[in-house]
Design a protein around this motif. Structure first.
Motif, short mmCIF file in Angstrom:
data_model
loop_
_atom_site.label_atom_id
_atom_site.label_comp_id
_atom_site.label_asym_id
_atom_site.label_seq_id
_atom_site.Cartn_x
_atom_site.Cartn_y
_atom_site.Cartn_z
N GLY A 87 -3.64 -40.16 29.47
CA GLY A 87 -3.22 -38.80 29.82
C GLY A 87 -1.98 -38.37 29.05
O GLY A 87 -1.88 -37.22 28.59
N LEU A 88 -1.02 -39.29 28.88
CA LEU A 88 0.17 -38.98 28.10
C LEU A 88 -0.19 -38.64 26.65
O LEU A 88 0.33 -37.67 26.07
CB LEU A 88 1.13 -40.18 28.12
N GLY A 89 -1.05 -39.47 26.07
CA GLY A 89 -1.45 -39.22 24.68
C GLY A 89 -2.16 -37.89 24.52
O GLY A 89 -1.92 -37.15 23.55
N LEU A 90 -3.04 -37.56 25.48
CA LEU A 90 -3.74 -36.27 25.43
C LEU A 90 -2.75 -35.12 25.56
O LEU A 90 -2.84 -34.11 24.83
CB LEU A 90 -4.78 -36.21 26.55
N ASP A 96 0.25 -30.06 26.29
CA ASP A 96 0.18 -29.73 27.71
C ASP A 96 1.33 -30.45 28.42
O ASP A 96 1.21 -31.63 28.81
CB ASP A 96 -1.17 -30.16 28.29
N PHE A 97 2.46 -29.76 28.58
CA PHE A 97 3.65 -30.41 29.08
C PHE A 97 3.58 -30.69 30.59
O PHE A 97 4.21 -31.63 31.08
CB PHE A 97 4.88 -29.57 28.74
N GLU A 98 2.82 -29.90 31.32
CA GLU A 98 2.63 -30.20 32.75
C GLU A 98 1.85 -31.50 32.92
O GLU A 98 2.17 -32.32 33.77
CB GLU A 98 1.89 -29.04 33.42
N LEU A 99 0.79 -31.68 32.12
CA LEU A 99 0.03 -32.93 32.16
C LEU A 99 0.90 -34.10 31.74
O LEU A 99 0.79 -35.20 32.29
CB LEU A 99 -1.20 -32.82 31.26
N MET A 100 1.79 -33.86 30.75
CA MET A 100 2.68 -34.91 30.28
C MET A 100 3.59 -35.38 31.41
O MET A 100 3.75 -36.59 31.64
CB MET A 100 3.51 -34.40 29.10
N LYS A 101 4.18 -34.44 32.14
CA LYS A 101 5.08 -34.82 33.24
C LYS A 101 4.32 -35.54 34.35
O LYS A 101 4.80 -36.53 34.91
CB LYS A 101 5.77 -33.57 33.79
N ARG A 102 3.13 -35.04 34.66
CA ARG A 102 2.33 -35.68 35.72
C ARG A 102 1.90 -37.08 35.32
O ARG A 102 1.95 -38.02 36.13
CB ARG A 102 1.10 -34.81 36.04
N PHE A 104 3.39 -39.09 33.11
CA PHE A 104 4.56 -39.97 33.07
C PHE A 104 4.99 -40.36 34.48
O PHE A 104 5.30 -41.53 34.74
CB PHE A 104 5.71 -39.25 32.35
N ARG A 105 4.98 -39.39 35.41
CA ARG A 105 5.37 -39.68 36.79
C ARG A 105 4.41 -40.69 37.42
O ARG A 105 4.84 -41.66 38.07
CB ARG A 105 5.38 -38.38 37.59
N ASN A 106 3.11 -40.50 37.23
CA ASN A 106 2.13 -41.42 37.80
C ASN A 106 2.20 -42.80 37.16
O ASN A 106 1.99 -43.82 37.83
CB ASN A 106 0.72 -40.85 37.65
N LEU A 107 2.49 -42.85 35.85
CA LEU A 107 2.62 -44.14 35.17
C LEU A 107 3.81 -44.92 35.72
O LEU A 107 3.73 -46.13 35.95
CB LEU A 107 2.76 -43.94 33.67
N MET A 108 4.93 -44.22 35.96
CA MET A 108 6.11 -44.88 36.53
C MET A 108 5.81 -45.40 37.94
O MET A 108 6.22 -46.51 38.30
CB MET A 108 7.29 -43.91 36.56
N VAL A 208 3.01 -47.47 24.77
CA VAL A 208 3.43 -46.52 23.73
C VAL A 208 2.34 -46.35 22.68
O VAL A 208 1.99 -45.22 22.29
CB VAL A 208 4.75 -46.97 23.08
N PHE A 209 1.76 -47.45 22.22
CA PHE A 209 0.83 -47.34 21.10
C PHE A 209 -0.59 -46.96 21.53
O PHE A 209 -1.35 -46.43 20.74
CB PHE A 209 0.86 -48.62 20.26
#
Length: 464
Positions: A87-90, A96-102, A104-108, A208-209
């Protein structure tokens, strides 16, 4: 003659088109909206997903604890950890910065749950020994960078294509996201920072990769970015992602270089020992090489005829540079430990071959001792039987004067039909006159009591 001279321009264009056709994705990809929907669904970590993650972490921790590769692979297949990373990569690829935040939050959150679960397991587990599967998660190298990148590339292509196959399970196994997180929990539970830092770095590399490969895959598949995206913000995010990727690679590259140097040092030590330690009456028992930033040491244990230590070291140390081992401290152990070598070094230099020889020798000695004891028992029985007649002769002369010759023996009898065998005590006598029944009975009772037999012997009278 080069390729352009050999082929015409038309032929070159034809070859180029055919090669390009092999990589043409037309007709193989699903619509962008369908692929995005699948990825967005995997980003979420609530309800069933979080429970499955916890169960998978327990399974992976059990596999690491018992050093079971099969159990670890099963846990990696169950784990839903790939979702937020893809999801982060997509999100980076389509801005899509909203998807990025979501994501990252779920990954943490998933990472925190995973580490906490494995930490609790290893706190409760009665066995906390570090096996090879745990140790393998603490020394990341540049190869892990490539594994994460190519695994992520395969994953995003599989998600975006019509042909799924078994790519996603294979990516989950290859990138191995679960075991490093379990090893992080192990490091926390056992208060070993080297496990915690090494495993966390390996997980960071993979994450990351995989995300970077997903972003590149999204661009390769020409996914349209969000229409309302801020171009300046998108460029800033890309620069941050590129910086993180480069910074992540630097320690891995250094660790890979260190691994290469150490492996090269060990190979040179083996070549040196194989070539230079060739003595007619002395054999190499074991060799151990130790490489560190401050010191390089090669310890060789010899078995056989003692060679003068000073002359041996002088001759061998001059040849170290020939094998790129200059600056290496050479220690040779033969017989008693030389000056500067402790008893611990002697114990470490002893090889498994010597222990095997000792074990085999002890087993042989035990078997031989058992055979000796058995033969002694047989000999004692035979000797007792042979000397019984001589021992009892004076008593028989007084108690049973009719007996003129006497012998007693223990023999084996066998039933020809059943094959049943039995031991028989046999008394042979020759008499000057026939013995009455009462006298025969008295004689047999005397033999039984006098010789300590378990049962009354069989009496056979020999002819005169």
């Amino acid at each position: 003659m080069n390729l352009k001279n050999f082929l015409s321009k038309a032929q070159l264009r034809t070859v180029g088109r055919r090669i390009k056709d092999y990589f043409d994705l037309t007709g193989y990809l699903i619509p962008q909206a369908e692929a995005e929907a699948a990825i967005r669904e995997g980003v979420s970590f609530r309800g069933i997903n979080i429970l499955i993650l916890i169960f998978a972490i327990f399974i992976a921790s059990l596999g690491l604890n018992t050093n079971s590769t099969a159990v670890i692979i099963g846990a990696m297949l169950i784990s839903p950890l790939m979702g937020p990373i893809i999801g982060l990569g997509l999100a980076v690829g389509i801005h899509d910065f909203e998807l990025m935040k979501r994501s990252f939050r779920n990954l943490m959150m998933a990472t925190a749950f995973s580490v906490a679960t494995s930490c609790v397991y290893f706190l409760l587990s009665p066995v906390n020994e570090a096996h090879s599967e745990l140790l393998a998660r603490t020394s990341p190298t540049i190869y892990d960078v490539f594994i994460g990148f190519f695994g992520g590339a395969a994953g995003i292509l599989a998600i975006g294509s019509k042909i799924k196959g078994n790519v996603i399970p294979g990516v989950a196994i290859a990138t191995a996201l679960m075991p490093p997180l379990c090893t992080v929990g192990y490091g926390l539970a056992t208060l070993q920072p080297q496990y915690f830092i090494g495993a966390l770095y390996l997980f960071f590399i993979n994450g990351v990769f995989i995300a970077c490969a997903t972003t590149i895959g999204v661009k390769f598949m020409k996914y349209a970015p969000k229409a309302f995206a801020n171009p300046e913000r998108a460029r800033k995010v890309r620069r941050i992602v590129l910086t993180i990727a480069l910074l992540t690679m630097i320690p891995a590259a250094y660790l890979t270089y260190s691994m290469y140097v150490q492996n090269n040092f060990r190979q040179n030590c083996e070549k040196f020992v194989n070539a230079e330690f060739d003595f007619p009456d002395t054999q190499v028992l074991s060799e151990k090489s130790t490489y560190s930033k401050d010191e390089r040491t090669l310890t060789v244990a010899l078995m056989g005829r003692i060679i003068p230590q000073d002359s041996l070291l002088m001759a061998l140390e001059s040849k170290l540079s020939k094998y790129n081992l200059q600056g290496t401290h050479l220690r040779v152990i033969q017989g008693d430990a030389p000056v500067g070598v402790s008893a611990t070094d002697m114990a470490q230099a002893s090889s498994s071959m010597l222990r095997d020889m000792y074990t085999v020798t002890q087993g042989t000695i035990t078997r031989q001792q058992q055979e000796i004891d058995s033969l002694r028992s047989v000999c004692a029985t035979v000797m007792a039987s042979d000397t019984a007649a001589v021992t009892l002769a004076p008593e028989l002369k007084v108690l049973f004067p009719r007996i003129s010759a006497f012998s007693v023996a223990t023999t084996m009898v066998c039933d020809p039909e059943s094959g049943r065998r039995d031991t028989l005590d046999l008394a042979l006598i020759r008499t000057s006159a026939p013995m009455a029944a009462a006298e025969r009975k008295k004689f047999l009772e005397y033999l039984k009591a006098r010789l300590g037999l378990g049962r009354q012997p069989k009496l056979v009278e020999l002819p005169k």
